[in-house]
Design an enzyme around this catalytic site. Structure first.
Site, short mmCIF file in Angstrom:
data_model
loop_
_atom_site.label_atom_id
_atom_site.label_comp_id
_atom_site.label_asym_id
_atom_site.label_seq_id
_atom_site.Cartn_x
_atom_site.Cartn_y
_atom_site.Cartn_z
N SER A 194 4.48 2.72 8.25
CA SER A 194 3.95 1.34 7.34
C SER A 194 5.07 1.11 6.78
CB SER A 194 3.14 1.65 6.42
OG SER A 194 1.38 1.90 7.63
N ASP A 254 -0.31 -7.94 1.47
CA ASP A 254 0.76 -5.81 1.82
C ASP A 254 1.80 -5.62 1.94
OD1 ASP A 254 0.25 -4.00 1.58
OD2 ASP A 254 -0.04 -3.11 3.98
N HIS A 292 0.83 -1.11 0.39
CA HIS A 292 -0.64 0.01 -0.11
C HIS A 292 0.50 1.82 0.11
CE1 HIS A 292 0.32 -0.08 4.47
NE2 HIS A 292 -0.14 1.16 4.49
#
Length: 195
Positions: free
Chosen positions: A110, A35, A5
Protein backbone atom coordinates in the site's frame (compact mmCIF):
# COMPACT_ATOMS: atom_id res chain seq x y z
CA UNK A 1 3.05 10.32 -1.96
CA UNK A 2 1.56 7.37 -0.10
CA UNK A 3 -1.84 6.13 1.04
CA UNK A 4 -3.51 8.06 3.84
CA UNK A 5 -4.26 4.79 5.63
CA UNK A 6 -0.50 4.12 5.83
CA UNK A 7 0.20 7.31 7.82
CA UNK A 8 -3.12 8.02 9.54
CA UNK A 9 -2.81 8.22 13.33
CA UNK A 10 0.99 8.05 13.30
CA UNK A 11 3.11 10.27 15.55
CA UNK A 12 6.34 9.87 13.60
CA UNK A 13 7.06 9.16 9.94
CA UNK A 14 10.37 7.97 8.60
CA UNK A 15 11.35 7.40 4.98
CA UNK A 16 13.97 4.69 4.51
CA UNK A 17 16.17 4.94 1.43
CA UNK A 18 17.55 1.85 -0.30
CA UNK A 19 20.96 2.43 1.35
CA UNK A 20 19.30 2.38 4.80
CA UNK A 21 19.39 6.15 5.32
CA UNK A 22 16.46 7.31 7.44
CA UNK A 23 14.80 10.65 6.77
CA UNK A 24 12.19 12.22 9.04
CA UNK A 25 9.02 13.16 7.18
CA UNK A 26 5.69 14.82 7.91
CA UNK A 27 2.30 14.99 6.21
CA UNK A 28 1.61 18.26 4.37
CA UNK A 29 -1.49 17.25 2.46
CA UNK A 30 -4.26 14.68 2.69
CA UNK A 31 -7.05 13.47 0.49
CA UNK A 32 -8.87 11.16 2.88
CA UNK A 33 -11.69 10.44 0.42
CA UNK A 34 -9.20 9.07 -2.11
CA UNK A 35 -6.80 7.60 0.50
CA UNK A 36 -3.79 9.73 -0.47
CA UNK A 37 -1.25 11.61 1.64
CA UNK A 38 1.54 13.95 0.58
CA UNK A 39 4.72 13.85 2.66
CA UNK A 40 7.58 16.30 2.86
CA UNK A 41 11.01 16.41 4.46
CA UNK A 42 13.16 19.26 5.79
CA UNK A 43 15.81 18.90 3.09
CA UNK A 44 14.36 17.78 -0.27
CA UNK A 45 17.94 17.28 -1.54
CA UNK A 46 18.14 14.25 0.77
CA UNK A 47 15.55 12.49 -1.39
CA UNK A 48 16.25 10.41 -4.51
CA UNK A 49 14.98 11.69 -7.88
CA UNK A 50 11.16 11.67 -8.07
CA UNK A 51 9.32 9.48 -10.54
CA UNK A 52 7.32 11.10 -13.35
CA UNK A 53 3.51 10.99 -13.23
CA UNK A 54 1.73 9.80 -16.35
CA UNK A 55 -0.72 12.46 -17.53
CA UNK A 56 -3.00 10.23 -19.62
CA UNK A 57 -4.90 7.17 -18.36
CA UNK A 58 -3.35 3.75 -18.90
CA UNK A 59 -4.98 1.49 -21.46
CA UNK A 60 -6.80 -1.71 -20.62
CA UNK A 61 -4.27 -4.53 -20.80
CA UNK A 62 -1.22 -2.26 -20.36
CA UNK A 63 1.74 -3.87 -18.64
CA UNK A 64 2.43 -2.40 -15.18
CA UNK A 65 4.52 -3.18 -12.13
CA UNK A 66 5.07 -2.05 -8.58
CA UNK A 67 8.05 -1.84 -6.29
CA UNK A 68 7.27 -2.14 -2.61
CA UNK A 69 8.08 -3.54 0.79
CA UNK A 70 5.49 -6.21 1.65
CA UNK A 71 5.69 -7.79 5.11
CA UNK A 72 9.17 -6.32 5.79
CA UNK A 73 9.54 -8.05 9.16
CA UNK A 74 9.10 -11.41 7.44
CA UNK A 75 10.28 -10.83 3.87
CA UNK A 76 13.08 -8.35 4.55
CA UNK A 77 13.62 -4.66 3.87
CA UNK A 78 14.85 -4.91 0.29
CA UNK A 79 12.39 -3.80 -2.40
CA UNK A 80 10.18 -6.41 -4.06
CA UNK A 81 8.94 -6.17 -7.65
CA UNK A 82 5.73 -7.67 -9.02
CA UNK A 83 4.18 -7.20 -12.45
CA UNK A 84 0.84 -7.61 -14.15
CA UNK A 85 -1.61 -5.68 -16.30
CA UNK A 86 -4.36 -3.11 -16.00
CA UNK A 87 -7.29 -5.53 -15.75
CA UNK A 88 -9.94 -2.79 -15.71
CA UNK A 89 -9.92 0.98 -16.00
CA UNK A 90 -12.28 1.17 -13.03
CA UNK A 91 -12.40 -0.23 -9.51
CA UNK A 92 -15.17 -1.82 -7.47
CA UNK A 93 -18.65 -0.99 -8.79
CA UNK A 94 -17.00 0.80 -11.75
CA UNK A 95 -15.38 3.44 -9.52
CA UNK A 96 -13.50 5.61 -12.04
CA UNK A 97 -10.91 6.78 -9.49
CA UNK A 98 -9.22 3.36 -9.57
CA UNK A 99 -7.56 0.83 -11.82
CA UNK A 100 -8.11 -2.86 -11.20
CA UNK A 101 -4.73 -4.55 -11.59
CA UNK A 102 -3.48 -8.13 -11.73
CA UNK A 103 -0.19 -7.14 -10.06
CA UNK A 104 0.19 -9.35 -6.95
CA UNK A 105 0.26 -7.19 -3.80
CA UNK A 106 0.51 -7.90 -0.09
CA UNK A 107 0.22 -5.86 3.08
CA UNK A 108 3.09 -3.38 2.82
CA UNK A 109 2.58 -2.66 -0.88
CA UNK A 110 0.00 0.00 0.00
CA UNK A 111 1.20 3.46 -0.89
CA UNK A 112 3.71 2.20 -3.44
CA UNK A 113 3.78 3.38 -7.04
CA UNK A 114 2.05 1.57 -9.88
CA UNK A 115 4.39 2.10 -12.82
CA UNK A 116 3.90 1.70 -16.57
CA UNK A 117 6.47 0.14 -18.90
CA UNK A 118 7.89 3.59 -19.70
CA UNK A 119 8.75 4.17 -16.04
CA UNK A 120 5.93 6.62 -15.27
CA UNK A 121 3.65 6.43 -12.24
CA UNK A 122 0.07 5.69 -13.27
CA UNK A 123 -1.24 5.25 -9.74
CA UNK A 124 -0.70 4.34 -6.11
CA UNK A 125 -1.36 0.77 -4.96
CA UNK A 126 -4.16 1.04 -2.44
CA UNK A 127 -5.69 -2.34 -1.69
CA UNK A 128 -6.99 -5.71 -2.75
CA UNK A 129 -10.31 -7.45 -2.98
CA UNK A 130 -11.22 -9.11 0.31
CA UNK A 131 -10.79 -12.76 -0.61
CA UNK A 132 -12.66 -14.08 2.43
CA UNK A 133 -15.69 -11.87 1.80
CA UNK A 134 -15.79 -12.91 -1.87
CA UNK A 135 -15.46 -16.58 -0.90
CA UNK A 136 -18.31 -16.30 1.59
CA UNK A 137 -20.50 -14.65 -1.03
CA UNK A 138 -19.56 -16.66 -4.12
CA UNK A 139 -17.84 -19.83 -2.95
CA UNK A 140 -14.68 -19.08 -4.95
CA UNK A 141 -11.45 -17.28 -4.15
CA UNK A 142 -10.49 -14.27 -6.30
CA UNK A 143 -6.95 -14.21 -7.68
CA UNK A 144 -4.91 -11.04 -8.12
CA UNK A 145 -7.83 -8.62 -7.94
CA UNK A 146 -6.08 -5.52 -6.65
CA UNK A 147 -6.54 -1.77 -6.95
CA UNK A 148 -4.57 1.43 -7.47
CA UNK A 149 -5.78 5.02 -7.24
CA UNK A 150 -5.14 6.86 -10.53
CA UNK A 151 -2.32 9.38 -10.93
CA UNK A 152 -4.76 12.18 -11.82
CA UNK A 153 -5.77 12.24 -8.15
CA UNK A 154 -2.10 12.55 -7.15
CA UNK A 155 -1.82 15.55 -9.47
CA UNK A 156 -4.96 17.04 -7.91
CA UNK A 157 -3.53 16.58 -4.39
CA UNK A 158 -0.25 18.21 -5.39
CA UNK A 159 -1.98 21.21 -6.94
CA UNK A 160 -4.40 21.62 -4.00
CA UNK A 161 -1.79 21.46 -1.24
CA UNK A 162 -0.76 24.94 -0.19
CA UNK A 163 2.82 25.30 0.87
CA UNK A 164 3.95 22.16 -0.92
CA UNK A 165 7.22 22.69 -2.66
CA UNK A 166 7.29 22.56 -6.44
CA UNK A 167 8.55 19.09 -7.39
CA UNK A 168 12.05 18.81 -8.78
CA UNK A 169 12.57 17.51 -12.30
CA UNK A 170 11.43 13.93 -12.45
CA UNK A 171 13.41 10.91 -13.50
CA UNK A 172 13.30 9.92 -17.16
CA UNK A 173 14.09 6.19 -17.27
CA UNK A 174 15.59 4.82 -20.47
CA UNK A 175 15.17 1.08 -19.82
CA UNK A 176 12.95 -1.00 -22.07
CA UNK A 177 12.66 -4.19 -19.99
CA UNK A 178 11.23 -4.72 -16.53
CA UNK A 179 14.71 -5.51 -15.18
CA UNK A 180 16.19 -2.33 -16.70
CA UNK A 181 13.36 -0.12 -15.46
CA UNK A 182 13.51 -1.66 -11.99
CA UNK A 183 17.25 -1.02 -11.77
CA UNK A 184 16.71 2.65 -12.64
CA UNK A 185 13.64 3.25 -10.48
CA UNK A 186 14.09 1.14 -7.31
CA UNK A 187 16.17 3.70 -5.40
CA UNK A 188 13.44 6.33 -5.84
CA UNK A 189 10.88 4.15 -4.03
CA UNK A 190 11.26 4.42 -0.27
CA UNK A 191 9.76 2.49 2.60
CA UNK A 192 7.44 4.59 4.79
CA UNK A 193 7.76 3.69 8.46
CA UNK A 194 4.74 5.05 10.33
CA UNK A 195 4.78 4.81 14.14
Amino acid sequence: VTNNHVVSGSKTLTLIRSDGTRINARVVGRDEENDLALLTVDDPRSLPPPLALRASPANLGSGVFTIGFPHPDLMGHSPKVTEGIVSAQTGLHDDERYYQISVPVQAGNSGGPLIDMEGRVIGVVTGKLNALAVFQQSGSLPENVNYAIKSKLITDLLSNTTGSEKPRGSMQPTGTTLAELTAEIKDSVMMVLAQ
